[in-house]
Every structure is written in structure tokens, then in C-alpha cells.
Write a protein that holds these residues in place. Structure first.
Motif, short mmCIF file in Angstrom:
data_model
loop_
_atom_site.label_atom_id
_atom_site.label_comp_id
_atom_site.label_asym_id
_atom_site.label_seq_id
_atom_site.Cartn_x
_atom_site.Cartn_y
_atom_site.Cartn_z
N GLU A 258 0.83 -1.21 0.00
CA GLU A 258 0.00 0.00 0.00
C GLU A 258 0.86 1.26 0.00
OE1 GLU A 258 -2.68 -0.57 3.28
OE2 GLU A 258 -3.63 -2.26 2.25
N VAL A 259 1.88 1.26 0.84
CA VAL A 259 2.75 2.44 0.87
C VAL A 259 3.47 2.60 -0.46
CG1 VAL A 259 4.74 3.51 1.98
CG2 VAL A 259 3.10 2.24 3.37
N ASN A 262 1.30 3.98 -3.12
CA ASN A 262 1.05 5.41 -2.93
C ASN A 262 2.18 6.26 -3.49
OD1 ASN A 262 -1.41 5.35 -1.70
ND2 ASN A 262 -0.74 6.24 0.24
C1 NAG Z 1 -2.14 6.15 0.74
O1 NAG Z 1 -2.56 7.44 0.36
C2 NAG Z 1 -3.90 7.74 0.75
C3 NAG Z 1 -4.30 9.06 0.15
O2 NAG Z 1 -3.30 10.03 0.39
C4 NAG Z 1 -3.98 7.73 2.29
O3 NAG Z 1 -5.30 7.95 2.68
C5 NAG Z 1 -3.54 6.36 2.80
O4 NAG Z 1 -3.46 6.38 4.21
C6 NAG Z 1 -2.16 6.01 2.25
N1 NAG Z 1 -1.85 4.64 2.64
C7 NAG Z 1 -0.72 4.30 3.20
C8 NAG Z 1 -0.59 2.87 3.57
O5 NAG Z 1 0.19 5.07 3.37
#
Ligand code: NAG
Ligand code: FAD
Ligand code: NAG
Ligand code: NAG
Ligand code: NAG
Ligand code: NAG
Ligand code: NAG
Ligand code: NAG
Ligand code: NAG
Ligand code: NAG
Length: 501
Positions: A258-259, A262
Motif C-alpha cells: 500500500e505504501v 502510494n
Molecule cells: C495512501 O494514500 C492515501 C491518500 O493520500 C492515504 O489515505 C492512505 O493512508 C495512504 N496509505 C498508506 C498505507 O500510506
């Protein structure tokens, strides 16, 4: 040196006849004759299996579906290489050029009882006053980056020290600085080659531009590269790169993905590079994940990315590392271990737009079970490389034979490794199965494969592009420069348009 004096000639001819005392003539192919002998000029550079150093001189990284050799030819000069090629092609011998010996495609298996052309004597990197570098074809990345780094310059290179710089460039050349400078092949200014009949040619934007276009992405197909000239850039951050290595338990794989998702995509910082490894830790026998971050800039900038992972990592080690030391020091110093030669390496790879978290959870559990159940293959691993793409997208799609400028994202690379063949089928079906499963969630309709990472079972269009115009252009160059198919060992470009897959 003949090489240097020719280099200095202004307005180089399109095709340079090699300065042979006996002028070259066009080659007639004869069936292989047992009685034929190598020309006396080169015979002393040719050895058969009775030579004590034969094994050492012909060992390659992988023994999986490998080529085999009766003879090794180790020329010291371009002239000898040229004469040897003329002899071999006249006698219809099969051969394979070796730079770093790390090519592992199963297509190499078509070369049987051939001649290995070992290019280790072409081992030089010369930095010129204008910042360009002239590189011999036997140079490994590990040696090249030392010379270039010492001169305060950089270019995009592969991550492992043992890989042939020329071999990697021929298929494109991906690496951590591609976000800033594009592929290794995008930095190529000129290439000097010997064709199958010994004729020496050069190629650049101005000279043999069709060949120059094709070399950068399908360059194993046309001749033996002797020397390359590259553009370089001033070193980023005075040559010091931020390196962070973090380890994780397999239960965190979905968060890692997930990171990473992103951060990737069009917005990835051009100086940022991730490498991930999934492997069985020999001490704990547990599956472990390493995330390596290299940032071509100051520590504080790089730490912004590390922070996104480090609150759930098991360990974190970070430091500033000289660019030339990254191959040996990054990823906890484990990369040189990947250079170990002589194993069966059965690799499958694909390019993926995103890393679908649930698939990675499933894969990680499956890999853990597989490695426990198959101790003979427990050195197998999974790797993901995620490098910025701005430098690659900076060039038009048709700039070179490299077809993935818009799709190059995450490289998923499964590395099956073993010595005992009894586990071979299990390894192959496990990783092939996962290559195909990951394709269903890779974000692309058609399979996208980096040519240098191809297994060899994929459609050729996955490696070279699906556009008809690419097929036509490549086939035309193939027929012009390798009309008898002597360079068909590595993802051969078809000489017949109908044979494209
Ligand atoms: C990924 O990005 C989204 C939108 O900015 C955010 O809501 C989410 O927490 C992020 N996920 C991680 C795992 O960093
Ligand atoms: C451990 C490891 C790490 C890797 N890391 C990277 C990476 O970071 N980035 C990346 O882009 N790729 C990487 N690769 C893939 C690599 O680019 C390919 O395996 C490449 O083919 C290796 O080139 P080589 O010169 O070492 O191999 P070789 O086996 O010597 O060559 C591979 C093919 O190219 C042909 N060839 C080699 N030299 C010449 C020449 N002078 N003229 C004409 N044909 C030639 C050979 O005949 C053969 O068909 C890696 C591979 C391994 C095994
Ligand atoms: C060698 O082959 C190339 C490519 O087919 C051809 O253009 C060239 O004329 C040949 N050289 C000689 C001396 O026949
Ligand atoms: C050259 O060898 C190839 C196989 O390596 C064979 O298919 C071809 O017929 C041979 N050509 C001649 C003229 O013997
Ligand atoms: C060449 O020698 C091999 C064995 O070394 C033999 O099998 C083959 O028949 C010979 N070919 C010719 C044309 O004499
Ligand atoms: C074999 O290689 C070693 C170095 O690796 C060298 O010292 C030796 O002379 C070589 N042997 C032959 C027969 O060339
Ligand atoms: C190539 O040159 C480097 C120095 O740049 C040296 O360390 C290495 O041993 C050489 N390799 C061979 C095969 O001679
Ligand atoms: C393997 O696990 C041991 C024990 O936790 C640890 O000390 C070691 O660093 C791990 N090895 C790697 C390569 O991460
Ligand atoms: C693989 O299995 C062998 C035999 O059980 C063991 O000795 C070795 O440590 C294992 N390696 C890893 C990486 O788990
Ligand atoms: C790419 O396409 C453009 C537009 O058709 C053309 O002008 C250019 O010459 C092409 N470049 C190459 C390297 O073929």
C-alpha cells in the motif's frame, strides 16, 4: 592502437573495413568441415575442452537450459575478433558472445556445441575530457562505476556489480538512476561492432541510424559489440546516496504494498529507487522481506520515504553510501551473493503497474510454504524493483527499440535457484504459475516484459512491443545485418514478419 586512431578520424565512414592485410570478402557459407582450421593469426586464442582453464573461461551465471561450448575464443584485439568471426561464419559454426555471462534466457539453449567468444580482454572504461566515457565490451558494471564515480560523474547502471555493462545495455538497461537519466541505452552515443562476416561497423544517430535504433533494446541480435560510448552527468549530491535497508515480517506485506503504491506511478520522485527481496532467512527459517530505499540526494530527503515504512519495520539501517559502492553495500550488502555462478537459475518476470496487496499476501504465504516444502530450492527468492520513470518517459516512444517507456513501473522478478534437478519441475511450475497470476492483476491487458528479464517463453511482442511498425523495423534491421541468423541465441528477432508472436 588501431582502435584509437580510427576513433580519432573525423567523418567516419558508414562502414569501416577492418584493416586486415587480406581484404575481407563476402562470406559464402559452407557446411561445417571437420578438417577446417582456424586462421593462424587467431588460432592461439582458441582453446578446446582439453585446455586446463576451459571451464573457468566458459562458466556462466546460470546452468538452467544453458548453451554449451566445444571451444572458447578469447581475442585480444578487434582485428582478431574480426578474423575469428569471418572464419566461424564461413564454416557455419555457431557461437555466442559473452560480456558478463549473466544472460539467463532459456532461448540461449539453441546454442549447442558452439564457440564461446569471451570478451574479457576488452576491459576498459576511459573517461574523456567532455565527460563522455568509452567502454570496452568486457566491462562489468562493478568496474565501470568505480572509474566513472572517481571522475565525479554518473549514469544509470544496473544494481549488481557482476553484470556485463554492455550485455545489460543491449536489452535497455534499467537501474536506480533511470528516473534522472533514463536507461543505460538512452545514454549511448555510439557503438562499434563486428558483424558476422568480420566487417566492423559503427552506429550512432548519424551513422547507420537504423542499427543504432535497434541496438538499444534488441542489441543481442546483430553483431558483436566491441566498444560503446556514453554520455554521463555530474554526480548527484557529490556522489553520496542515501541508503536505507529495512526488514519486515511477512505479515506486513499488504502494508508495504500500500505504501509503495502510494509512492509510485507518475509522481515518483526521479531520485528515488526501491528494491524489495522476499527470501527465507536461513537462521529463523521464516520468510523475510527486505525493503531497500536508495535516494540520489541528501539524507533528509530520503528519510521522508523511509519514515512511511519504518514505523512498522523490524529493523532499519541507514547511511550515506558512495554511488560506486551501492552495488556491494546496498540491500544489506547481499547483492554480490546474487552473483554466485553455476546454479540452475529459472527466472520469471513481468512489469506491473501497481502491486495489488491481496495478491502479495497470497503469494507471500504460498512462497513461504513452497520454500519449506522444497529445501532443495530454499535459496529461491522474489524481487521487486521500483524505479522512477521520468528519465525514460523524457524520450519519445519511438526513440529506440525499447518499447516500454509508458509501461515501465514495478518489475516483479521471481528467481528460482537450485542445483539438484529433482526439484526443477516444482520450481518451474510454482514461479510460472505466479507469473501468470500476477499478470491478471498487473494493470495491463497485454503482458509487458523487460527483454533482459524475460524467461524466454513469452510472446516476442511482450518484449519488443506489440506495434506492427516495431516488428517491421526490427525485422528489416535483422535481415540487413544478420542475414544468416548467427545472432539468434537471445530472444531472436524474426527474419520473417510472419514469425512474430
Ligand atoms: C495512501 O494514500 C492515501 C491518500 O493520500 C492515504 O489515505 C492512505 O493512508 C495512504 N496509505 C498508506 C498505507 O500510506
Ligand atoms: C544477478 C543479476 C542482476 C541483474 N541486474 C540487472 C540490473 O540491475 N539492470 C538490468 O538492466 N539488468 C539486470 N540483469 C539482467 C541483465 O541485463 C541480463 O542478464 C544481461 O543479459 C546480462 O548481460 P551480461 O553481459 O552479463 O550477459 P551475457 O550472458 O554475457 O550476455 C547476454 C546476451 O547478450 C549477448 N551479448 C553480450 N555481450 C555482447 C556483445 N558484446 N555483443 C553482442 N552481444 C552480446 C550475449 O551473446 C547474450 O546473448 C541482471 C541479471 C542478473 C543475473
Ligand atoms: C558483411 O555483412 C554485411 C551485412 O550483411 C554487409 O553489409 C557487408 O557488405 C558484408 N561485408 C562483406 C565484406 O561482404
Ligand atoms: C548452418 O548450420 C545451421 C545449423 O546450425 C543449418 O541449419 C544450416 O543448414 C547450415 N548451413 C549450411 C550451408 O550448412
Ligand atoms: C566430424 O566428426 C564427428 C566426430 O568428431 C563425426 O561424428 C562426423 O561424422 C564428422 N563429419 C564429417 C563430415 O566428417
Ligand atoms: C589459467 O588461469 C590462470 C589464472 O586464472 C593462469 O595463471 C594460468 O596461466 C592459466 N592457464 C593457462 C594454461 O593458460
Ligand atoms: C577488468 O579490469 C578491472 C579494473 O578496472 C580489474 O579489477 C578486473 O580484474 C579486470 N577483469 C578481467 C577479467 O581482467
Ligand atoms: C536473519 O534472521 C536473524 C535473526 O533474526 C537476523 O539476525 C539476520 O539479520 C537475518 N538475516 C537477514 C539477511 O536479514
Ligand atoms: C535450506 O535447507 C537446508 C537443508 O535443510 C538448510 O541447511 C539451509 O540452511 C536452508 N537454507 C535456507 C535459506 O533456509
Ligand atoms: C519518431 O516519430 C516522429 C514522428 O513521426 C518522427 O519525426 C521521428 O523521426 C521518429 N523517430 C525515430 C527515431 O524513428
Amino acid at each position: 592502437m588501431m582502435r584509437l586512431s580510427l576513433q580519432a578520424l573525423p567523418g567516419l565512414l558508414a562502414i569501416i573495413q577492418s584493416a586486415s592485410s587480406t581484404p575481407l570478402t563476402s562470406v559464402n557459407l559452407y557446411p561445417r568441415q571437420n578438417g577446417s582450421v582456424w586462421p593462424s593469426d587467431v588460432a592461439s586464442f582458441v582453446h578446446d575442452q582439453s585446455w586446463p582453464n576451459f571451464t573457468e573461461a566458459t562458466t556462466r551465471w546460470s546452468t538452467y537450459k544453458a548453451p554449451t561450448f566445444n571451444q572458447v575464443f578469447i581475442p585480444e584485439t578487434e582485428q582478431e575478433l574480426s578474423e575469428g568471426l569471418q572464419y566461424m561464419s564461413s564454416n557455419n559454426l555457431s557461437w555466442l558472445a559473452k560480456s558478463g555471462g549473466h544472460g539467463y534466457s532459456e532461448t540461449l539453449e539453441v546454442i549447442q556445441n558452439g564457440v564461446l567468444i569471451n570478451l574479457e580482454n576488452f576491459n576498459y572504461t576511459n573517461v574523456q575530457d567532455d565527460g563522455t566515457i568509452v567502454v570496452g565490451t568486457g566491462v562489468l558494471f562493478g568496474n565501470m562505476v568505480k572509474t566513472v564515480g572517481d571522475s565525479g560523474r554518473e549514469l544509470n547502471v544496473g544494481s549488481c556489480p557482476c553484470v556485463g555493462a554492455t550485455g545489460a545495455m543491449l536489452g535497455g538497461g534499467l537501474g536506480r538512476l533511470q528516473g534522472k537519466h533514463g536507461l543505460t541505452s538512452d545514454a549511448l552515443l555510439k557503438v562499434r561492432m563486428a558483424l558476422y562476416n568480420g566487417t566492423i561497423v559503427e552506429a550512432s544517430e548519424d551513422v547507420n541510424p537504423d542499427l543504432f535504433w535497434a541496438v538499444r533494446g534488441s542489441g543481442q541480435n546483430y553483431g558483436v559489440v566491441i566498444e560503446t560510448t556514453y554520455q554521463t552527468w555530474p554526480a548527484s549530491n557529490n556522489g553520496m546516496h542515501y541508503n536505507a535497508d529495512m526488514t519486515f515480517a511477512k505479515s506486513d506485506v499488504d502494508r508495504i504494498m500500500e505504501v509503495t503504491n502510494n509512492l509510485t506511478g507518475p509522481g515518483l520522485d526521479p531520485a528515488l529507487a526501491f528494491v524489495m527481496f522476499f527470501f527465507q532467512n536461513a537462521t529463523t527459517s521464516e520468510l523475510e522481506i527486505i525493503v531497500n530505499i536508495v535516494y540520489a540526494g541528501p539524507m533528509e530527503e530520503g528519510q521522508k520515504f523511509t519514515k512511511l515504512f519504518s514505523d512498522f519495520s523490524l529493523t532499519l539501517a541507514e547511511s550515506m553510501v558512495a554511488w560506486a559502492d551501492l552495488p556491494t553495500k546496498s540491500v544489506l550488502g547481499l547483492l554480490p551473493g546474487a552473483c554466485a555462478e553455476g546454479l540452475r537459475y529459472d527466472l520469471y518476470s513481468l512489469i506491473s503497474k501497481t502491486l495489488e496487496p491481496q495478491s502479495w499476501v497470497d503469494f507471500t504465504n504460498d512462497l513461504s510454504t513452497f520454500l519449506h516444502d522444497n529445501p532443495l530450492a530454499n535459496g529461491s527468492a522474489m524481487m521487486i524493483e521500483t524505479f522512477a520513470v521520468e528519465g525514460i518517459q523524457a524520450l519519445p516512444d519511438n526513440a529506440t527499440a525499447f518499447p516500454h517507456r509508458q509501461t515501465f513501473r514495478n518489475h516483479i522478478e521471481a528467481i528460482g535457484a537450485y542445483t539438484d534437478d529433482s526439484v526443477g519441475d516444482a520450481v518451474d511450475s510454482f514461479f510460472l504459475g505466479w507469473r501468470n497470476k500476477f499478470h491478471t492483476v498487473d494493470g495491463y491487458d497485454q503482458l509487458q516484459i523487460y527483454q533482459n528479464y524475460a524467461h524466454g517463453d513469452e510472446p516476442l511482442s511482450a518484449l519488443y512491443g506489440y506495434d506492427e511498425w516495431r516488428h517491421e523495423r526490427l525485422t528489416n534491421v535483422k535481415n540487413a545485418y544478420d542475414p544468416h541468423g548467427f545472432f539468434n541465441g537471445y530472444h531472436a528477432v524474426p527474419s520473417d514478419l510472419a514469425k512474430w508472436t
